[in-house]
Design a protein around this motif. Sequence first.
Motif, short mmCIF file in Angstrom:
data_model
loop_
_atom_site.label_atom_id
_atom_site.label_comp_id
_atom_site.label_asym_id
_atom_site.label_seq_id
_atom_site.Cartn_x
_atom_site.Cartn_y
_atom_site.Cartn_z
N HIS A 2 0.62 -0.82 0.21
CA HIS A 2 0.07 0.23 0.18
C HIS A 2 1.18 1.65 -0.11
O HIS A 2 1.73 1.47 1.08
CB HIS A 2 -0.98 0.42 1.32
CG HIS A 2 -1.65 1.83 1.57
ND1 HIS A 2 -2.77 1.74 0.27
CD2 HIS A 2 -2.21 2.92 1.62
CE1 HIS A 2 -3.09 2.80 0.66
NE2 HIS A 2 -2.59 2.95 1.95
N GLN A 3 0.73 2.08 -1.22
CA GLN A 3 1.49 3.64 -1.29
C GLN A 3 0.25 4.77 -0.50
O GLN A 3 -0.15 4.62 -1.19
CB GLN A 3 1.77 3.54 -2.49
CG GLN A 3 3.11 2.67 -2.40
CD GLN A 3 3.94 3.12 -4.21
OE1 GLN A 3 3.15 3.87 -4.67
NE2 GLN A 3 5.12 3.40 -4.53
N HIS A 4 1.12 5.08 0.46
CA HIS A 4 -0.02 6.89 0.58
C HIS A 4 0.98 8.11 -0.01
O HIS A 4 2.24 7.78 0.37
CB HIS A 4 -0.06 6.89 2.18
CG HIS A 4 -0.80 7.38 2.25
ND1 HIS A 4 -2.46 7.62 1.97
CD2 HIS A 4 -0.51 8.60 3.14
CE1 HIS A 4 -2.68 9.39 2.65
NE2 HIS A 4 -2.20 9.40 3.30
N PHE A 5 0.55 8.80 -0.59
CA PHE A 5 1.18 9.93 -1.20
C PHE A 5 0.65 11.08 0.04
O PHE A 5 -0.22 11.32 -0.62
CB PHE A 5 1.46 10.10 -2.66
CG PHE A 5 1.81 11.80 -2.67
CD1 PHE A 5 3.27 11.54 -2.41
CD2 PHE A 5 1.36 12.41 -3.02
CE1 PHE A 5 4.17 12.66 -3.34
CE2 PHE A 5 2.03 13.69 -3.20
CZ PHE A 5 3.60 13.54 -3.60
N ASP A 6 0.87 12.20 0.37
CA ASP A 6 0.96 13.34 1.57
C ASP A 6 1.73 14.08 1.30
O ASP A 6 2.65 13.66 2.15
CB ASP A 6 0.62 13.02 2.43
CG ASP A 6 -0.51 13.96 2.89
OD1 ASP A 6 -0.77 15.12 2.90
OD2 ASP A 6 -0.58 13.60 4.40
N LEU A 9 2.91 16.38 4.44
CA LEU A 9 2.22 15.40 5.74
C LEU A 9 4.07 16.24 6.61
O LEU A 9 3.62 16.15 8.15
CB LEU A 9 2.88 14.11 5.49
CG LEU A 9 2.48 13.18 7.00
CD1 LEU A 9 1.36 13.10 7.70
CD2 LEU A 9 3.57 11.66 6.33
#
Length: 61
Positions: A2-6, A9
């Motif tokens: 799972h990749q999360h891009f913020d 942040l």
Amino acid sequence: MHQHFDAFLDIAWDSPEFAVDPNDPRWVLPKARPARRDRVVPVAPAGASGSRSAATATPTS
């Protein structure tokens, strides 16, 4: 995986560097000039020669 891009942040938003100062001169808007009526483009009345409304216009492809 799972990749999360913020993108934001890692920014310390509560830092004093980002505090909003109401006396900051960047908040002052420039004085607006009144609208000039002599520069208004006249609108052709409905049914005038050469004008086409959306209801009578033929669709283009």
